[in-house]
Design a protein around this motif. Sequence first.
Motif, PDB file in Angstrom:
ATOM      1  N   CYS A 173       0.786  -1.107   0.067  1.00 31.59           N
ATOM      2  CA  CYS A 173       0.200  -0.133   0.129  1.00 31.59           C
ATOM      3  C   CYS A 173       0.901   1.068  -0.165  1.00 31.59           C
ATOM      4  O   CYS A 173       1.812   1.129   0.729  1.00 31.59           O
ATOM      5  CB  CYS A 173      -1.243   0.173   1.050  1.00 31.59           C
ATOM      6  SG  CYS A 173      -2.124   1.784   1.302  1.00 31.59           S
ATOM      7  N   ILE A 184      -0.162   3.743   0.594  1.00 32.83           N
ATOM      8  CA  ILE A 184      -0.591   4.999   1.935  1.00 32.83           C
ATOM      9  C   ILE A 184       0.546   4.231   3.544  1.00 32.83           C
ATOM     10  O   ILE A 184       1.166   5.425   3.838  1.00 32.83           O
ATOM     11  CB  ILE A 184      -1.817   5.035   2.533  1.00 32.83           C
ATOM     12  CG1 ILE A 184      -2.347   5.525   0.640  1.00 32.83           C
ATOM     13  CG2 ILE A 184      -2.079   6.291   3.642  1.00 32.83           C
ATOM     14  CD1 ILE A 184      -2.778   6.847   0.707  1.00 32.83           C
ATOM     15  N   CYS A 185       0.033   3.178   3.761  1.00 33.77           N
ATOM     16  CA  CYS A 185       0.703   2.933   4.705  1.00 33.77           C
ATOM     17  C   CYS A 185       1.606   0.883   5.089  1.00 33.77           C
ATOM     18  O   CYS A 185       1.543   0.990   5.831  1.00 33.77           O
ATOM     19  CB  CYS A 185      -0.432   2.194   5.342  1.00 33.77           C
ATOM     20  SG  CYS A 185      -1.799   0.908   5.306  1.00 33.77           S
ATOM     21  N   CYS A 216      -6.877  -1.827   0.221  1.00 35.27           N
ATOM     22  CA  CYS A 216      -5.583  -1.831   0.822  1.00 35.27           C
ATOM     23  C   CYS A 216      -6.530  -2.560   2.437  1.00 35.27           C
ATOM     24  O   CYS A 216      -7.181  -1.920   2.808  1.00 35.27           O
ATOM     25  CB  CYS A 216      -4.958  -0.930   1.473  1.00 35.27           C
ATOM     26  SG  CYS A 216      -4.244  -1.527   2.976  1.00 35.27           S
ATOM     27  N   CYS A 247      -5.245  -0.069   5.787  1.00 31.03           N
ATOM     28  CA  CYS A 247      -6.221   1.963   5.738  1.00 31.03           C
ATOM     29  C   CYS A 247      -6.997   1.509   4.999  1.00 31.03           C
ATOM     30  O   CYS A 247      -8.006   2.579   4.643  1.00 31.03           O
ATOM     31  CB  CYS A 247      -5.484   2.637   5.497  1.00 31.03           C
ATOM     32  SG  CYS A 247      -4.432   2.616   3.714  1.00 31.03           S
TER      33      CYS A 247
HETATM   34 ZN   LIG Z   1      -3.093   0.397   3.582  1.00 30.77          ZN
END
Ligand SMILES: [Zn+2]
Length: 72
Positions: free
Chosen positions: A10, A12-13, A31, A34
């Motif tokens: 991911c 983002i995370c 994801c 998140c």
């Molecule tokens: Zn994520």
Amino acid sequence: MEEIIMLEECPICRGAGMILHEGGWSVQVECVDCSAHTVYMEYNNDQEKAEAERAVAHLWNIGKVVSSERGE
Ligand SMILES: [Zn+2]
């Protein structure tokens, strides 16, 4: 013939991405941690389905995802 699609972490995370089909006519990558996700790609048949899976995997892998926290 099943094609293995590689998904990056991911953007983002760094969690795991998962290919998610919705209603048998659209697909996205989401994801599991998140809930960031790509746009949905629609398909009408098996060939378009395979292309849609590749397309959303590509979007995911280049980091074109929507974070649900931004409400988009
Ligand atoms: Zn994520």
